[in-house]
Structures are given as C-alpha cells and as structure tokens.
Design a protein around this motif. Structure first.
Motif, PDB file in Angstrom:
ATOM      1  N   PRO A  75      -4.453   2.729  -0.236  1.00  0.00           N
ATOM      2  CA  PRO A  75      -3.366   3.721  -0.203  1.00  0.00           C
ATOM      3  C   PRO A  75      -3.210   4.391   1.153  1.00  0.00           C
ATOM      4  CG  PRO A  75      -4.623   3.915  -2.232  1.00  0.00           C
ATOM      5  CD  PRO A  75      -5.361   2.926  -1.377  1.00  0.00           C
ATOM      6  N   SER A  76      -4.331   4.596   1.861  1.00  0.00           N
ATOM      7  CA  SER A  76      -4.250   5.239   3.171  1.00  0.00           C
ATOM      8  C   SER A  76      -3.437   4.398   4.152  1.00  0.00           C
ATOM      9  CB  SER A  76      -5.650   5.481   3.732  1.00  0.00           C
ATOM     10  OG  SER A  76      -6.358   4.254   3.851  1.00  0.00           O
ATOM     11  N   ARG A 118       6.857   8.715  -5.772  1.00  0.00           N
ATOM     12  CA  ARG A 118       5.678   8.984  -6.586  1.00  0.00           C
ATOM     13  C   ARG A 118       5.798   8.407  -7.991  1.00  0.00           C
ATOM     14  NH1 ARG A 118       1.876  12.521  -5.104  1.00  0.00           N
ATOM     15  NH2 ARG A 118       1.488  13.087  -7.273  1.00  0.00           N
ATOM     16  N   GLU A 137      -1.009   2.316   3.223  1.00  0.00           N
ATOM     17  CA  GLU A 137       0.379   2.471   2.789  1.00  0.00           C
ATOM     18  C   GLU A 137       0.980   3.721   3.431  1.00  0.00           C
ATOM     19  OE1 GLU A 137       1.257   0.886  -1.614  1.00  0.00           O
ATOM     20  OE2 GLU A 137      -0.209   2.502  -1.548  1.00  0.00           O
ATOM     21  N   VAL A 138       0.228   4.817   3.387  1.00  0.00           N
ATOM     22  CA  VAL A 138       0.704   6.085   3.940  1.00  0.00           C
ATOM     23  C   VAL A 138       0.929   5.961   5.443  1.00  0.00           C
ATOM     24  CG1 VAL A 138       0.086   8.492   4.381  1.00  0.00           C
ATOM     25  CG2 VAL A 138      -0.360   7.473   2.138  1.00  0.00           C
ATOM     26  N   GLY A 150       4.011   3.821   6.169  1.00  0.00           N
ATOM     27  CA  GLY A 150       5.229   4.519   5.798  1.00  0.00           C
ATOM     28  C   GLY A 150       5.580   5.641   6.754  1.00  0.00           C
ATOM     29  N   ILE A 151       4.619   6.501   7.032  1.00  0.00           N
ATOM     30  CA  ILE A 151       4.880   7.640   7.911  1.00  0.00           C
ATOM     31  C   ILE A 151       5.123   7.174   9.343  1.00  0.00           C
ATOM     32  CG2 ILE A 151       3.849   9.697   8.940  1.00  0.00           C
ATOM     33  CD1 ILE A 151       2.505  10.258   6.301  1.00  0.00           C
ATOM     34  N   LEU A 177       8.142   7.375   1.925  1.00  0.00           N
ATOM     35  CA  LEU A 177       7.381   8.015   2.994  1.00  0.00           C
ATOM     36  C   LEU A 177       8.065   7.797   4.335  1.00  0.00           C
ATOM     37  CD1 LEU A 177       3.677   7.179   2.040  1.00  0.00           C
ATOM     38  CD2 LEU A 177       4.750   9.441   2.085  1.00  0.00           C
ATOM     39  N   VAL A 185       6.459   3.385  -2.676  1.00  0.00           N
ATOM     40  CA  VAL A 185       5.622   4.368  -1.992  1.00  0.00           C
ATOM     41  C   VAL A 185       5.930   4.369  -0.497  1.00  0.00           C
ATOM     42  CG1 VAL A 185       3.261   4.999  -1.360  1.00  0.00           C
ATOM     43  CG2 VAL A 185       3.770   4.244  -3.688  1.00  0.00           C
ATOM     44  N   VAL A 186       5.966   3.180   0.105  1.00  0.00           N
ATOM     45  CA  VAL A 186       6.149   3.063   1.551  1.00  0.00           C
ATOM     46  C   VAL A 186       7.549   3.497   1.975  1.00  0.00           C
ATOM     47  CG1 VAL A 186       6.159   1.468   3.499  1.00  0.00           C
ATOM     48  CG2 VAL A 186       4.441   1.219   1.694  1.00  0.00           C
TER      49      VAL A 186
END
Length: 280
Positions: free
Chosen positions: A145-146, A133, A148-149, A152-153, A93, A89-90
């Motif tokens: 999860p937030s 995904r 992680e996002v 990553g971003i 992103l 996931v990371v």
C-alpha cells in the motif's frame, strides 16, 4: 463555462488514465507512454495547423517544454500505479495532488472565488478521497500500500505542476503549449526506450487503447488551456481532477467492477461540489 470545460477535462483525463493503466498491465509502461505520446504529438500538430496559431513568446516554449517532461514523468508514475496497484486507490490520490497545488497557486495569486464555490472545492476534493477509499471490492494489489500511495501522490504532484505551467502560458499562445510539451516528451521517451532496451512496438490488439490514451490526454490538455483562460484556475483544476470518477465508471462498464455504496456516495458528493463551484 469554466466548470463545463473542467468536466470535459475530467472525462478526457479519466478515459486516458483508464486506457493507459489498463494497457500497462500487459505492455511495458515506457512503451505505452512512447506510443501514446506519439499519437498525441500527431494530434497536437494537427491542432496547431488547423487553428493557424502564431508562434508564442520564447518563455512559453520553456514553460511548455518543462510541462512536457514533468507530465510524462507523472504519467509514468500513474500508469505504473494503475497497472500494479488498485485503480480506485492510485487514481484518486493522484487527483488530490493534481488538484491541491493549482488551487493553492490560484489563491496565492489573488483569485477570489465565492464562499460557496470554496465549499464546493472542498467537497470535490473529499469526493475524490471517498471514491478512492471505496475499495472493498478491489483485488489485493501486487505492491505494498505504501508504494500505491507513493505512486499516486507523486503523479499528482507532477500533474499539479503541469496545470500551473500551462496556466502561466501566454493567453494568445493558442495550442502551442500542447504541441511543445509533446515535442519535449517524445524524444525523451525514445531515449529511455533505447537505454532500457525495450521494444517500441505495441501488440496490434492494444494499439487502439494506447492511441486512445494519447488522444484523450492531448484533448484534455487542449481543453485545460481553454478553461484556465476563461475561468479561475482554482475552480477549473478542482473540477478537472474529478477524473477518477470517469476511471471508476469505465472500470464498472468495461471491466464490470462493482462500485459499492461508498463509491456511489463519493460520486454523488462530487456532483454536489460541482453545483456549488458553478455558483462562483
């Protein structure tokens, strides 16, 4: 040639991400960064000496030093994300952020890829998202999860800025930008380690992967310089940020993680994108 160099960058960055993130699960992230970047600094010195590159213009020193500081911050965010969250996931992103900024920068500065190449760019970026995904087989992350996002971003934005700064370096600066970036990053990391009171030592069992992370990172940066001087930034950057595919494959080979149909489909889509990009 630009696409081939971009593939090499993706392989090197993906390997560095896997090794750094995997080791950060056991060793503090700042320590992993300090030791890996020190190995990278040694490699960069050897590159400049071996190639006998002449000293670049002053503005290259400034841009490369900024790239070094931003790059190490981006690596910290990425390694933390890979250690605490789900790699699949990371990493994608991060790749999306690292790919979108240079593509936009290149287009704004007059680059004109063909229509098929632009379709390939879009497919490559979609492939990164699809690979990320396909996390149905991943363990539940230890962070929301937030987060992680955000990790990553955030790291992706940093990597995008580094790509742009390296692109702005003079065409005759050789490997100096890679060396200057490490000269800025290592002292900063030493100061952070001292302030945090962390040990700069890495267990002997983890020396090899940490060293590998630093060497692959420097290798990727060196190839980036060669790539952007021989092709369009918007295409090179998009191919280069397919590095999550490398990370996912290494996780499959080394950690025996299951890929799943969605990830396999994402990897295939990325290959189609590469083929279209090559038509530019």
């Amino acid at each position: 040639m630009a696409v081939a160099l971009g593939v090499l960058v993706a392989l090197a960055w993906g390997s560095a991400d896997f090794l750094g993130g995997f080791t950060s699960q056991r060793v503090h992230t700042v320590t992993v960064l300090l030791v890996s970047q020190t190995f990278g600094l040694a490699a960069a010195i050897l590159l400049v000496v071996a190639l006998r590159d002449a000293a670049p213009d002053p503005h290259v020193f400034v841009e490369s030093a900024i790239a070094g500081v931003v790059g190490v911050a981006a690596l910290w965010l990425l390694f933390r994300g890979l250690a605490l969250g789900r790699m699949s996931v990371v990493a994608p992103l991060s790749a999306v952020g690292g790919g979108v900024l240079p593509v936009a920068w290149g287009l704004l500065h007059g680059e004109h890829p063909t229509a098929l190449a632009l379709v390939g760019v879009a497919l490559a970026l979609i492939a990164v998202v699809v690979v990320g995904r396909g996390a149905e087989h991943d363990p539940v992350p230890s962070v929301p999860p937030s987060q992680e996002v955000a990790l990553g971003i955030g790291s992706g934005i940093g990597f995008g800025v580094v790509l742009i700064l390296f692109t702005e370096s003079a065409s005759h600066s050789g490997m100096w930008p890679v060396l200057i970036a490490r000269c800025a990053a290592v002292p900063l990391l030493v100061a952070v380690v001292l302030v945090l009171g962390r040990s700069p030592r890495v267990p002997s069992a983890d020396i090899a992967p940490v060293a590998g992370a630093g060497l692959f990172d420097v290798g990727a940066n060196a190839v980036v310089l060669l790539a952007v001087r021989r092709g369009l930034l918007s295409l090179v950057a998009t191919v280069a940020v397919l590095d999550p595919a490398t990370t996912v494959m290494l996780a499959r080979i080394v950690l025996h993680e299951k890929l799943g149909r969605q990830r396999v489909g994402g990897l295939a889509l990325g290959l189609v994108g590469l083929a279209l990009i090559a038509t530019r």
